[in-house]
Design a protein around this motif. Structure first.
Motif, short mmCIF file in Angstrom:
data_model
loop_
_atom_site.label_atom_id
_atom_site.label_comp_id
_atom_site.label_asym_id
_atom_site.label_seq_id
_atom_site.Cartn_x
_atom_site.Cartn_y
_atom_site.Cartn_z
N GLY A 123 -19.61 -1.01 -18.98
CA GLY A 123 -19.15 -2.16 -18.20
C GLY A 123 -18.32 -1.84 -16.97
O GLY A 123 -18.34 -2.59 -15.99
N ILE A 124 -17.60 -0.73 -16.98
CA ILE A 124 -16.69 -0.41 -15.87
C ILE A 124 -17.32 0.69 -15.03
O ILE A 124 -16.96 1.87 -15.13
CB ILE A 124 -15.31 0.00 -16.40
CG1 ILE A 124 -14.80 -0.99 -17.44
CG2 ILE A 124 -14.32 0.10 -15.24
CD1 ILE A 124 -14.65 -2.41 -16.92
N THR A 125 -18.26 0.33 -14.19
CA THR A 125 -18.96 1.28 -13.33
C THR A 125 -18.99 0.73 -11.91
O THR A 125 -18.70 -0.45 -11.67
CB THR A 125 -20.41 1.49 -13.80
OG1 THR A 125 -21.12 0.24 -13.67
CG2 THR A 125 -20.47 1.94 -15.26
N ARG A 126 -19.39 1.58 -10.98
CA ARG A 126 -19.53 1.11 -9.60
C ARG A 126 -20.59 0.03 -9.51
O ARG A 126 -20.48 -0.90 -8.71
CB ARG A 126 -19.88 2.27 -8.66
CG ARG A 126 -19.92 1.84 -7.21
CD ARG A 126 -20.14 2.98 -6.24
NE ARG A 126 -20.11 2.45 -4.89
CZ ARG A 126 -21.17 1.92 -4.26
NH1 ARG A 126 -22.34 1.89 -4.88
NH2 ARG A 126 -21.05 1.43 -3.04
N ALA A 127 -21.64 0.12 -10.33
CA ALA A 127 -22.71 -0.88 -10.31
C ALA A 127 -22.18 -2.27 -10.63
O ALA A 127 -22.65 -3.26 -10.05
CB ALA A 127 -23.80 -0.50 -11.32
N THR A 128 -21.21 -2.36 -11.53
CA THR A 128 -20.63 -3.66 -11.89
C THR A 128 -19.42 -3.99 -11.04
O THR A 128 -18.73 -4.97 -11.31
CB THR A 128 -20.18 -3.66 -13.37
OG1 THR A 128 -19.04 -2.79 -13.52
CG2 THR A 128 -21.30 -3.20 -14.29
N ARG A 129 -19.19 -3.18 -10.02
CA ARG A 129 -17.97 -3.26 -9.20
C ARG A 129 -16.76 -3.20 -10.11
O ARG A 129 -15.82 -3.95 -10.00
CB ARG A 129 -17.98 -4.51 -8.32
CG ARG A 129 -19.12 -4.54 -7.27
CD ARG A 129 -19.10 -3.31 -6.39
NE ARG A 129 -20.10 -3.35 -5.33
CZ ARG A 129 -21.31 -2.77 -5.40
NH1 ARG A 129 -21.65 -2.12 -6.50
NH2 ARG A 129 -22.16 -2.83 -4.39
N TYR A 130 -16.87 -2.26 -11.06
CA TYR A 130 -15.79 -1.96 -12.01
C TYR A 130 -15.39 -3.18 -12.84
O TYR A 130 -14.21 -3.41 -13.11
CB TYR A 130 -14.60 -1.35 -11.26
CG TYR A 130 -15.05 -0.16 -10.44
CD1 TYR A 130 -15.34 1.05 -11.06
CD2 TYR A 130 -15.29 -0.28 -9.07
CE1 TYR A 130 -15.82 2.14 -10.33
CE2 TYR A 130 -15.78 0.79 -8.33
CZ TYR A 130 -16.04 1.99 -8.98
OH TYR A 130 -16.53 3.05 -8.24
N GLY A 131 -16.44 -3.91 -13.24
CA GLY A 131 -16.25 -5.05 -14.12
C GLY A 131 -16.13 -6.38 -13.40
O GLY A 131 -16.05 -7.44 -14.05
#
Length: 252
Positions: A123-131
Motif C-alpha cells: 500500500g505504501i509505494t510510489r504507485a499509490t503516492r505513498y498511500g
C-alpha cells in the motif's frame, strides 16, 4: 488523491499515432533534456542496459512535469521484476520476448492483483503516492497499459491468439530479435524480416494496436502507412553518436 491518468493508454484506445524515442542511458539529465523535444512517449529500457528499478523511479519523476508518456521495458517477463516497476510508478510496460498465449497471460497477470492476477499488494509505494491514492488496488488496472513484444518466429505463429489475450493493450514488433530468429542476426532491415512484420501489422490491425522500433526510417514510414500506431523512431545513444560523427566529419 486520484489515480494518475495514463495518457498513452488513452491514445492507444483511440488509435492516435504516438511517436516515441528509445532510451537506455542511466542519467536523468539526459531524459530531462529529451522530455522537452516533443515526443509522445519515451521508453526506458532495463533489458539491454544497466538501469535499475531505483533509477527508473528517478526517470519517472524527471518526466512527470513534461507532456511525454513514460514506458518501461523490464528485463524479462518476470513477475517480481514487473511488480517492482509497477510499485515504482510505471503505468505502461513493454514486456519482451513473448512467444505464446501462456506467456502473454502471465505477463498480464503480473500487472493485476488477485483474483485476476498475481501482483503482490503493497500500500505504501510510489504507485499509490505513498498511500494517498484511495482505492488504488481496485482501480490500478484501469490505467495500466500492457504491451507485448513479439520477436521470434514462434511468436509470429501464435500472433492472433497472443494479441487477443484479455488485458493486452498493444503488440510491439522487435526487428532485431526477429532478424536473428529468421537467421539474419544483425540485419533488422532484411527484406524477409520487414515483410513478416508488415504482414503482421496488416493482419492484426483489426485485433489490436501495433507498435515498432527501427532505425530504418524508410521502413518505419512503410510500417506507419500499413497501420503501426506507436512508433519508436530513434534511439538516444544512436542520435548522440550520429550527431557526434556528423559534426566531426565537418572538420575532417
Amino acid at each position: 488523491m486520484e489515480l494518475p491518468h495514463n495518457g498513452f493508454k488513452a491514445a492507444l484506445s483511440e488509435k492516435r499515432r504516438q511517436i516515441g524515442l528509445w532510451s537506455s542511458f542511466s542519467d536523468p539529465d539526459v531524459y530531462e533534456l529529451l522530455a522537452g523535444c516533443g515526443y509522445d512517449w519515451m521508453m526506458f529500457d532495463t533489458e539491454h542496459s544497466t538501469v535499475s528499478p531505483q533509477e527508473v523511479a528517478a526517470f519517472l519523476r524527471t518526466l512527470a512535469p513534461y507532456p511525454v508518456n513514460p514506458i518501461v521495458r523490464p528485463g524479462w517477463n518476470n513477475p517480481v521484476e514487473i511488480k517492482k516497476l509497477l510499485d515504482a510508478g510505471a503505468q505502461t510496460l513493454l514486456i519482451p520476448y513473448i512467444q505464446s498465449v501462456s506467456e502473454a497471460r502471465e505477463a498480464v497477470a503480473s500487472t493485476r492483483y488477485a483474483p485476476e492476477g498475481m501482483r503482490g499488494v503493497a500500500g505504501i509505494t510510489r504507485a499509490t503516492r505513498y498511500g494517498a491514492v484511495k482505492g488504488y488496488a481496485k482501480t490500478a488496472a484501469s490505467e495500466i497499459c500492457v504491451l507485448l513484444q513479439v520477436e521470434t518466429r514462434e511468436a509470429l505463429a501464435h500472433l492472433d491468439d497472443i494479441a487477443q489475450v484479455p488485458g493486452v493493450d498493444g503488440i510491439f514488433f522487435g526487428p532485431s530479435d526477429l532478424a536473428a530468429s529468421f537467421g539474419y542476426p544483425g540485419e533488422p532491415s532484411h527484406p524477409e524480416v520487414c515483410a513478416a512484420i508488415l504482414d503482421g501489422i496488416r493482419h492484426l490491425n483489426k485485433i489490436n494496436v501495433l507498435g515498432i522500433l527501427s532505425l530504418d526510417q524508410e521502413f518505419l514510414q512503410e510500417a506507419a502507412d500499413t497501420g503501426a500506431v506507436f512508433i519508436a523512431v530513434d534511439v538516444d545513444s544512436a542520435l548522440l553518436r550520429q550527431a557526434a560523427l556528423t559534426r566531426r566529419a565537418t572538420w575532417a
